[in-house]
Design an enzyme around this catalytic site. Structure first.
Site, short mmCIF file in Angstrom:
data_model
loop_
_atom_site.label_atom_id
_atom_site.label_comp_id
_atom_site.label_asym_id
_atom_site.label_seq_id
_atom_site.Cartn_x
_atom_site.Cartn_y
_atom_site.Cartn_z
N HIS A 12 87.56 4.08 46.74
CA HIS A 12 88.71 3.26 46.32
C HIS A 12 88.90 2.02 47.20
O HIS A 12 90.01 1.51 47.33
CB HIS A 12 89.98 4.13 46.33
CG HIS A 12 90.34 4.69 47.68
ND1 HIS A 12 90.90 5.93 47.85
CD2 HIS A 12 90.22 4.19 48.94
CE1 HIS A 12 91.12 6.16 49.13
NE2 HIS A 12 90.71 5.12 49.81
N HIS A 59 98.00 4.96 51.95
CA HIS A 59 97.54 4.38 53.21
C HIS A 59 98.64 3.63 53.94
O HIS A 59 98.39 2.63 54.60
CB HIS A 59 96.39 3.39 52.95
CG HIS A 59 95.16 3.97 52.36
ND1 HIS A 59 95.08 4.38 51.05
CD2 HIS A 59 93.94 4.20 52.89
CE1 HIS A 59 93.86 4.84 50.80
NE2 HIS A 59 93.15 4.73 51.90
N HIS A 191 83.02 7.19 55.86
CA HIS A 191 83.38 5.91 56.45
C HIS A 191 84.32 6.09 57.63
O HIS A 191 85.05 7.08 57.70
CB HIS A 191 83.93 4.90 55.44
CG HIS A 191 85.21 5.23 54.72
ND1 HIS A 191 85.41 6.39 53.99
CD2 HIS A 191 86.36 4.52 54.57
CE1 HIS A 191 86.60 6.37 53.43
NE2 HIS A 191 87.22 5.24 53.78
N GLU A 238 88.79 11.53 53.30
CA GLU A 238 89.21 11.30 51.90
C GLU A 238 88.43 12.16 50.92
O GLU A 238 88.81 12.28 49.75
CB GLU A 238 89.08 9.81 51.55
CG GLU A 238 90.10 8.96 52.30
CD GLU A 238 89.95 7.47 52.09
OE1 GLU A 238 90.83 6.72 52.52
OE2 GLU A 238 88.94 7.03 51.48
C1 DHB Z 1 87.94 0.56 53.28
C2 DHB Z 1 87.79 1.87 52.78
C3 DHB Z 1 88.92 2.62 52.46
O1 DHB Z 1 88.87 3.91 52.00
C4 DHB Z 1 90.19 2.08 52.60
O2 DHB Z 1 91.24 2.82 52.21
C5 DHB Z 1 90.36 0.80 53.11
C6 DHB Z 1 89.23 0.03 53.45
C7 DHB Z 1 86.75 -0.29 53.60
O3 DHB Z 1 85.61 0.21 53.67
O4 DHB Z 1 86.93 -1.51 53.76
FE FE Z 2 90.91 4.82 51.86
#
Ligand code: DHB
Ligand code: FE
Length: 278
Positions: A12, A59, A191, A238
């Site tokens: 997302h 978030h 991530h 997530e």
């Molecule tokens: C990014 C990934 C995310 O899940 C998020 O909520 C905000 C930023 C990213 O990779 O930039």
């Molecule tokens: Fe996110």
């Protein structure tokens, strides 16, 4: 009785919303990501959902670190989007279905999940971007935001999220009228956005998760949050949203489509379309 037509899981990342706003979908950086969604949209046209239950994590737009529910559900007839600071255009409000939401809340509380019911929810990129990917001209179907805390520790465990998802599936199925429900699970895959491991991704772990989520989701339920952070990164948690979505489908599922592409922004992006096997 309502039926669940299947689940879509997708990353997302806010930058996806930026690429949509700037019409960059066919540029070389973006094509390997956006290209995969044509198949998901063809599948949607076949299975024709009329409601979307969106499992995601807020978030900081709706909940901040001072008050963080473990599981929360929206119960409104409309959900507004607002500026989160990513430079994304603010989208028109999304439709809700308060009666259906209250049915889900009643069923889940009866199954001993202590939820936060929200008669107002500001929906962030984790809700809006996946809906834009599936309905590029705008999602007109009523939605239910289901928010899982993947942000402020202690987080619910993967095993707890599988149980919550299974109860969510039963709650949906027990709606007395005819309804065709899509579950959308957003976030991930691996991530990490901050700290000395910023930019960390783990393709091996992601691919294992994408395989097990089809064949053996209980195996993913065996990880602790600490292990998940180590293996998938601080925001890789997530994956919990994917586990809720998967468990809502119930027993055996088949994979209709999937895509995995690194990187989009800082993230290993993943997408799956799952259906119940008969
Ligand atoms: C990014 C990934 C995310 O899940 C998020 O909520 C905000 C930023 C990213 O990779 O930039
Ligand atoms: Fe996110």
């Amino acid at each position: 009785m309502a039926s669940i037509v299947g689940a879509v899981t997708t990353s997302h990342i806010p930058a996806i919303g930026g690429a949509i706003a700037k019409k960059r979908q066919d540029e070389p950086y973006w094509k390997p990501f956006f290209g995969a969604f044509a198949k998901a949209r063809e599948w949607l046209a076949r299975v024709r959902p009329d409601k979307v239950v969106v499992v995601y994590n807020d978030h900081g737009l709706q909940f901040f670190l001072d008050k963080m529910p473990t599981f929360a559900i929206g119960a409104a007839d409309e959900y507004r989007n607002a500026d989160e600071g990513w430079g994304l255009p603010t989208l028109a409000p999304f439709r809700g279905d308060a009666a259906f939401s209250w049915h889900l809340i009643d069923s889940l509380v009866a199954e001993e999940f202590d939820l936060t019911s929200c008669q107002e929810v500001l929906v962030d990129h984790a809700f809006t971007v996946p809906l834009q990917l599936l309905w590029p001209t705008g999602c007109t179907l009523p939605t239910v935001p289901v928010m899982v805390n993947t942000v402020q520790h202690p987080l619910p465990s993967p095993a707890r999220c599988l149980k919550f998802g299974a109860a969510l599936g039963r709650a949906i199925a027990s709606w007395p009228g005819d309804m065709r429900v899509l579950i959308l699970g957003t976030g991930g895959l691996s991530h990490q956005l901050e700290g000395t491991r910023a930019g960390f991704v783990n393709p091996e772990f992601d691919r294992m998760c994408m395989a097990k989520i089809v064949t053996e989701p209980a195996a993913l339920g065996g990880y602790s949050i600490r292990e998940l952070v180590a293996l998938a990164g601080t925001q890789g948690t997530e994956l919990l949203n994917w586990l809720v979505a998967r468990a809502a489908l119930g027993g055996r599922v088949s994979e209709v489509h999937s895509n995995y592409h690194i990187p989009i922004s800082n993230t290993a992006s993943g997408m799956m379309v799952l259906e119940n096997s008969v």
